[in-house]
Scaffold this motif. Structure first.
Motif, PDB file in Angstrom:
ATOM      1  N   UNK A  55       0.834  -1.209   0.000  1.00  0.00           N
ATOM      2  CA  UNK A  55       0.000   0.000   0.000  1.00  0.00           C
ATOM      3  C   UNK A  55       0.864   1.252   0.000  1.00  0.00           C
ATOM      4  N   UNK A  56       1.919   1.253   0.801  1.00  0.00           N
ATOM      5  CA  UNK A  56       2.804   2.417   0.861  1.00  0.00           C
ATOM      6  C   UNK A  56       3.523   2.636  -0.466  1.00  0.00           C
ATOM      7  N   UNK A  57       3.921   1.551  -1.127  1.00  0.00           N
ATOM      8  CA  UNK A  57       4.606   1.683  -2.423  1.00  0.00           C
ATOM      9  C   UNK A  57       3.663   2.228  -3.490  1.00  0.00           C
ATOM     10  N   UNK A  58       2.401   1.836  -3.443  1.00  0.00           N
ATOM     11  CA  UNK A  58       1.437   2.275  -4.457  1.00  0.00           C
ATOM     12  C   UNK A  58       0.862   3.648  -4.139  1.00  0.00           C
ATOM     13  N   UNK A  59       0.483   3.861  -2.890  1.00  0.00           N
ATOM     14  CA  UNK A  59      -0.214   5.081  -2.499  1.00  0.00           C
ATOM     15  C   UNK A  59       0.694   6.142  -1.887  1.00  0.00           C
ATOM     16  N   UNK A  60       1.951   5.815  -1.667  1.00  0.00           N
ATOM     17  CA  UNK A  60       2.824   6.724  -0.939  1.00  0.00           C
ATOM     18  C   UNK A  60       2.670   6.478   0.547  1.00  0.00           C
ATOM     19  N   UNK A  61       3.144   7.364   1.350  1.00  0.00           N
ATOM     20  CA  UNK A  61       3.042   7.176   2.795  1.00  0.00           C
ATOM     21  C   UNK A  61       1.583   7.140   3.222  1.00  0.00           C
ATOM     22  N   UNK A  62       1.209   6.054   3.843  1.00  0.00           N
ATOM     23  CA  UNK A  62      -0.143   5.921   4.380  1.00  0.00           C
ATOM     24  C   UNK A  62      -0.041   5.604   5.860  1.00  0.00           C
ATOM     25  N   UNK A  63      -1.090   5.885   6.548  1.00  0.00           N
ATOM     26  CA  UNK A  63      -1.143   5.621   7.983  1.00  0.00           C
ATOM     27  C   UNK A  63      -1.396   4.137   8.217  1.00  0.00           C
ATOM     28  N   UNK A  65      -3.014   1.254   9.863  1.00  0.00           N
ATOM     29  CA  UNK A  65      -4.235   1.101  10.647  1.00  0.00           C
ATOM     30  C   UNK A  65      -4.522  -0.375  10.827  1.00  0.00           C
ATOM     31  N   UNK A  66      -5.009  -0.717  11.981  1.00  0.00           N
ATOM     32  CA  UNK A  66      -5.416  -2.104  12.200  1.00  0.00           C
ATOM     33  C   UNK A  66      -6.717  -2.332  11.442  1.00  0.00           C
ATOM     34  N   UNK A  67      -6.786  -3.399  10.690  1.00  0.00           N
ATOM     35  CA  UNK A  67      -7.963  -3.717   9.889  1.00  0.00           C
ATOM     36  C   UNK A  67      -8.215  -5.214   9.948  1.00  0.00           C
ATOM     37  N   UNK A  68      -9.438  -5.580   9.678  1.00  0.00           N
ATOM     38  CA  UNK A  68      -9.725  -7.003   9.527  1.00  0.00           C
ATOM     39  C   UNK A  68      -9.758  -7.385   8.053  1.00  0.00           C
ATOM     40  N   UNK A  69      -9.925  -6.380   7.173  1.00  0.00           N
ATOM     41  CA  UNK A  69      -9.902  -6.623   5.734  1.00  0.00           C
ATOM     42  C   UNK A  69      -9.678  -5.294   5.026  1.00  0.00           C
ATOM     43  N   UNK A  70      -9.083  -5.375   3.845  1.00  0.00           N
ATOM     44  CA  UNK A  70      -8.833  -4.181   3.044  1.00  0.00           C
ATOM     45  C   UNK A  70      -8.490  -4.623   1.628  1.00  0.00           C
ATOM     46  N   UNK A  71      -8.509  -3.674   0.692  1.00  0.00           N
ATOM     47  CA  UNK A  71      -8.112  -4.034  -0.670  1.00  0.00           C
ATOM     48  C   UNK A  71      -7.405  -2.874  -1.342  1.00  0.00           C
ATOM     49  N   UNK A  72      -6.557  -3.209  -2.297  1.00  0.00           N
ATOM     50  CA  UNK A  72      -5.893  -2.243  -3.161  1.00  0.00           C
ATOM     51  C   UNK A  72      -6.349  -2.549  -4.578  1.00  0.00           C
ATOM     52  N   UNK A  73      -7.169  -1.683  -5.137  1.00  0.00           N
ATOM     53  CA  UNK A  73      -7.730  -1.990  -6.452  1.00  0.00           C
ATOM     54  C   UNK A  73      -6.721  -1.864  -7.573  1.00  0.00           C
ATOM     55  N   UNK A  74      -5.641  -1.115  -7.393  1.00  0.00           N
ATOM     56  CA  UNK A  74      -4.646  -0.975  -8.444  1.00  0.00           C
ATOM     57  C   UNK A  74      -3.997  -2.285  -8.840  1.00  0.00           C
TER      58      UNK A  74
END
Length: 122
Positions: A55-63, A65-74
């Motif tokens: 996520x950091x490589x694609x979106x740049x610096x991101x915060x 966060x604790x998650x139970x699920x997430x996605x990167x559409x790129x």
């Protein structure tokens, strides 16, 4: 079903080791990928550090966060916190469908995705 127990299968000289949860996730993604007509490869991980690094490589610096699920559409990458879902395959399936809907509809709001997830699973 015991989550930490391994299933051993022999197929054409290839020895595979998979956990019950990994098998469930793969089969559920394939099932819903077809039902939702997602005609692209979907990758998933249960390693939050790996997901966050991508996520950091694609979106740049991101915060972080604790998650139970997430996605990167790129890159069609889904993160699933298997520890949070270890007692309910129904909740895990709901999270998978939710994240796949984010991939299908990347511009829709979180509340829209939640409503759509609930509608699809009825």
């Amino acid at each position: 079903m015991v989550i930490d127990q391994f299933i051993f299968t022999q197929k054409k000289g290839c020895f595979q080791i998979s956990s019950d949860m990994d098998i469930f996730i793969n089969e559920t993604i394939v099932k819903w990928q077809s039902k939702l007509k997602l005609n692209f490869c979907i990758h998933w991980t249960s390693n939050f550090e790996f997901y966050n690094g991508i996520a950091k490589k694609i979106l740049g610096e991101t915060e972080d966060r604790e998650r139970v699920a997430a996605c990167l559409s790129g890159i069609n990458l889904v993160y699933l916190d298997t520890a949070s879902h270890q007692f309910s395959f129904a909740e895990l399936e709901k999270s998978i469908v939710h994240e796949l809907l984010h991939l299908k509809y990347p511009d829709e709001s979180e509340s829209w995705i939640i409503k759509k997830t609930n509608g699809v699973l009825k």
